[in-house]
Design an enzyme around this catalytic site. Structure first.
Site, PDB file in Angstrom:
ATOM      1  N   SER A 117       0.838  -1.000  -0.266  1.00 38.18           N
ATOM      2  CA  SER A 117       0.360  -0.007   0.096  1.00 38.18           C
ATOM      3  C   SER A 117       0.786   1.223   0.126  1.00 38.18           C
ATOM      4  O   SER A 117       2.074   1.225   0.893  1.00 38.18           O
ATOM      5  CB  SER A 117      -1.042  -0.200   1.061  1.00 38.18           C
ATOM      6  OG  SER A 117      -1.160   0.971   1.185  1.00 38.18           O
ATOM      7  N   TYR A 141      -1.954  -0.427  10.200  1.00 34.93           N
ATOM      8  CA  TYR A 141      -1.531  -0.881   8.725  1.00 34.93           C
ATOM      9  C   TYR A 141      -0.980  -0.835   8.313  1.00 34.93           C
ATOM     10  O   TYR A 141      -0.272  -1.224   7.495  1.00 34.93           O
ATOM     11  CB  TYR A 141      -3.203  -0.130   8.244  1.00 34.93           C
ATOM     12  CG  TYR A 141      -3.568  -0.536   7.208  1.00 34.93           C
ATOM     13  CD1 TYR A 141      -3.276  -1.747   6.463  1.00 34.93           C
ATOM     14  CD2 TYR A 141      -3.223   0.571   5.344  1.00 34.93           C
ATOM     15  CE1 TYR A 141      -3.686  -2.038   5.084  1.00 34.93           C
ATOM     16  CE2 TYR A 141      -3.523   0.211   4.999  1.00 34.93           C
ATOM     17  CZ  TYR A 141      -3.572  -1.052   4.586  1.00 34.93           C
ATOM     18  OH  TYR A 141      -3.855  -0.915   2.156  1.00 34.93           O
ATOM     19  N   LYS A 145       1.512  -3.565   6.445  1.00 34.80           N
ATOM     20  CA  LYS A 145       1.784  -4.027   4.786  1.00 34.80           C
ATOM     21  C   LYS A 145       3.463  -3.915   5.063  1.00 34.80           C
ATOM     22  O   LYS A 145       4.224  -4.833   4.071  1.00 34.80           O
ATOM     23  CB  LYS A 145       1.714  -2.905   4.071  1.00 34.80           C
ATOM     24  CG  LYS A 145      -0.080  -3.312   4.225  1.00 34.80           C
ATOM     25  CD  LYS A 145      -0.359  -4.169   3.224  1.00 34.80           C
ATOM     26  CE  LYS A 145      -1.880  -4.874   3.615  1.00 34.80           C
ATOM     27  NZ  LYS A 145      -1.364  -6.115   2.723  1.00 34.80           N
TER      28      LYS A 145
HETATM   29  N1  UFG Z   1     -12.559  12.134   2.482  1.00 37.21           N
HETATM   30  C1  UFG Z   1     -13.465  12.854   2.531  1.00 37.21           C
HETATM   31  N2  UFG Z   1     -14.872  12.397   2.710  1.00 37.21           N
HETATM   32  C2  UFG Z   1     -14.703  11.177   3.336  1.00 37.21           C
HETATM   33  C3  UFG Z   1     -13.807  10.011   3.194  1.00 37.21           C
HETATM   34  C4  UFG Z   1     -12.551  10.570   2.578  1.00 37.21           C
HETATM   35  O1  UFG Z   1     -13.504  14.114   2.315  1.00 37.21           O
HETATM   36  O2  UFG Z   1     -15.978  10.423   2.873  1.00 37.21           O
HETATM   37  C5  UFG Z   1     -11.468  12.035   1.257  1.00 37.21           C
HETATM   38  C6  UFG Z   1     -10.230  12.226   2.852  1.00 37.21           C
HETATM   39  O3  UFG Z   1      -9.933  13.124   3.600  1.00 37.21           O
HETATM   40  C7  UFG Z   1      -8.808  11.759   1.783  1.00 37.21           C
HETATM   41  C8  UFG Z   1      -9.339  11.417   0.707  1.00 37.21           C
HETATM   42  O4  UFG Z   1     -10.995  11.400   0.696  1.00 37.21           O
HETATM   43  O5  UFG Z   1      -8.021  13.463   1.516  1.00 37.21           O
HETATM   44  C9  UFG Z   1      -9.090   9.746   0.473  1.00 37.21           C
HETATM   45  O6  UFG Z   1      -9.915   9.292   1.348  1.00 37.21           O
HETATM   46  P1  UFG Z   1      -9.765   7.719   1.630  1.00 37.21           P
HETATM   47  O7  UFG Z   1     -10.726   7.428   2.838  1.00 37.21           O
HETATM   48  O8  UFG Z   1     -11.162   6.972   0.157  1.00 37.21           O
HETATM   49  O9  UFG Z   1      -8.301   6.919   1.052  1.00 37.21           O
HETATM   50  P2  UFG Z   1      -7.121   7.717   1.625  1.00 37.21           P
HETATM   51  O10 UFG Z   1      -6.152   8.188   0.897  1.00 37.21           O
HETATM   52  O11 UFG Z   1      -7.098   8.173   3.017  1.00 37.21           O
HETATM   53  O12 UFG Z   1      -6.860   6.076   1.992  1.00 37.21           O
HETATM   54  C10 UFG Z   1      -6.263   5.021   1.347  1.00 37.21           C
HETATM   55  C11 UFG Z   1      -6.723   3.497   1.241  1.00 37.21           C
HETATM   56  C12 UFG Z   1      -6.110   3.172   1.908  1.00 37.21           C
HETATM   57  C13 UFG Z   1      -4.077   3.682   1.799  1.00 37.21           C
HETATM   58  C14 UFG Z   1      -4.744   4.498   1.261  1.00 37.21           C
HETATM   59  C15 UFG Z   1      -2.716   4.699   0.812  1.00 37.21           C
HETATM   60  O13 UFG Z   1      -7.681   3.396   1.485  1.00 37.21           O
HETATM   61  O14 UFG Z   1      -5.655   1.425   1.968  1.00 37.21           O
HETATM   62  O15 UFG Z   1      -5.077   4.976   0.817  1.00 37.21           O
HETATM   63  O16 UFG Z   1      -2.259   5.513   0.621  1.00 37.21           O
HETATM   64  F1  UFG Z   1      -3.605   3.366   3.249  1.00 37.21           F
END
Ligand code: UFG
Length: 318
Positions: A117, A141, A145
């Site tokens: 990841s 997490y 990984k």
């Molecule tokens: N976000 C929002 N509103 C929401 C959900 C998310 O604004 O309801 C934002 C988050 O703050 C972030 C972006 O959208 O800025 C993406 O968020 P996600 O939760 O979809 O994904 P992440 O980037 O946090 O995490 C993803 C995977 C993880 C992995 C990571 C690697 O879910 O498993 O990328 O960077 F570890």
């Protein structure tokens, strides 16, 4: 050539399964069905529902199916949950890869593609993060990984494994309507879940140092990601050297605001997102340098953000 696919009944695994079949490989799935669902595995593909920590049952699968390679996806993957339950995450993700690699070594299985990841990088300083950048995960997490990569690397040295780790960026979309991401941990499924419930999707902070103030990520279509697994799996079967890790992203950054706007465009009306405070631990900017996998393995993603959002929406309403 028979590939053992762990987590093959999951959202990503189901796409990898189909891509491996398209490449002419036999596949056997191991999935404990804790989050995976049986209907994602097509008829005719063996699905063995065991705990990966059960070494005797796992050894039996290697023997019964003459497994030549392993694509290891099965893991727990919720960042927030891993902060709440760190020991459990280590048990789930680290214990099980130890058992898996040990069983592979005993069975003489030499090829492996390991699902890693972008979380291994933590909060990189630069614009695009390359594979040789320092790893500094911010959550249990991400740590599990990274430890998984080390376990395979060290075992490879003595057991002669041909392997690589794929470091996924933000996976989204669906290859078909029956294969959508039903877990709703991530931004795109959460937008459509909110819309379906008559709620407003949430934007976690618009005061970051990014062009529009919202976080920037590298979104990659799950079908492109699945093809990356096949290219990597076939590369481990060949004799050319293969790197220890490849980023799987497009090298294209999209802000939360851009994703939300794309969702409005796809649905045909404003999803009316509301800005709420920042979520703890979010890096402002996380975009892949995707050159290594393109240059060394010839992988080229073909789907863009619209394809991801539109296919995710279609699957969520099917
Ligand atoms: N976000 C929002 N509103 C929401 C959900 C998310 O604004 O309801 C934002 C988050 O703050 C972030 C972006 O959208 O800025 C993406 O968020 P996600 O939760 O979809 O994904 P992440 O980037 O946090 O995490 C993803 C995977 C993880 C992995 C990571 C690697 O879910 O498993 O990328 O960077 F570890």
């Amino acid at each position: 050539m028979t590939w053992l696919l762990t987590g093959g009944a999951g959202y990503i695994g189901a796409h990898v399964l189909r891509a491996l079949q398209d490449a002419g490989r036999d596949v056997v799935v191991v999935d404990d069905l804790s989050t995976g669902v049986r209907p994602r595995v097509p008829d005719g593909v063996p699905l063995v529902s065991i705990d990966l920590g059960d070494s005797a049952a796992l050894a039996q699968v290697f023997g019964d199916h003459s497994v030549t390679g392993v694509v290891h996806l099965a893991a727990k993957k919720a960042v927030g949950e891993s902060v709440e339950r760190p020991i459990w995450y280590y048990r789930q993700n680290v214990d099980r890869i130890l058992t898996l690699v040990e069983t592979m070594a005993n069975a003489g299985t030499r090829n492996m593609v390991y699902s890693s990841s972008a979380a291994v990088y933590g909060m990189p300083a630069g614009e695009q993060v390359a594979e040789d950048e320092a790893t500094a995960p911010l959550s249990p997490y991400g740590e599990t990984k990274l430890i998984g990569e080390w376990v395979v690397r060290d075992a490879a040295r003595v057991h002669g494994l041909s392997w690589t780790a794929l470091r996924y960026f933000n996976v989204a979309g669906a290859g078909s309507d029956d294969l959508g991401d039903t877990s709703a941990f991530n931004l795109i499924p959460l937008i459509f879940r909110a819309v379906a419930a008559g709620d407003r999707p949430k934007i976690f902070g618009d005061d970051y140092e990014t062009p529009d103030g919202t976080c920037v990520r590298d979104y990659i279509h799950v079908s492109d990601l699945a093809e990356a697994h096949v290219i990597a799996a076939l590369a481990t079967e060949g004799s050319s050297p293969i790197a220890r890790a490849y980023n799987v992203g497009r090298g294209v950054g999209s802000s939360v605001r851009e994703v939300v706007d794309m969702a409005s465009d796809v649905i045909g009306r404003d999803v009316n997102a509301e800005v709420v405070p920042r979520r703890a631990g979010d890096p402002a900017y996380l975009v892949a340098s995707a050159e290594r996998i393109r240059d060394e393995l010839g992988w080229q993603p073909t789907r863009d953000l619209r394809d991801m959002v539109a296919s995710a929406y279609s699957a969520s309403t099917a």
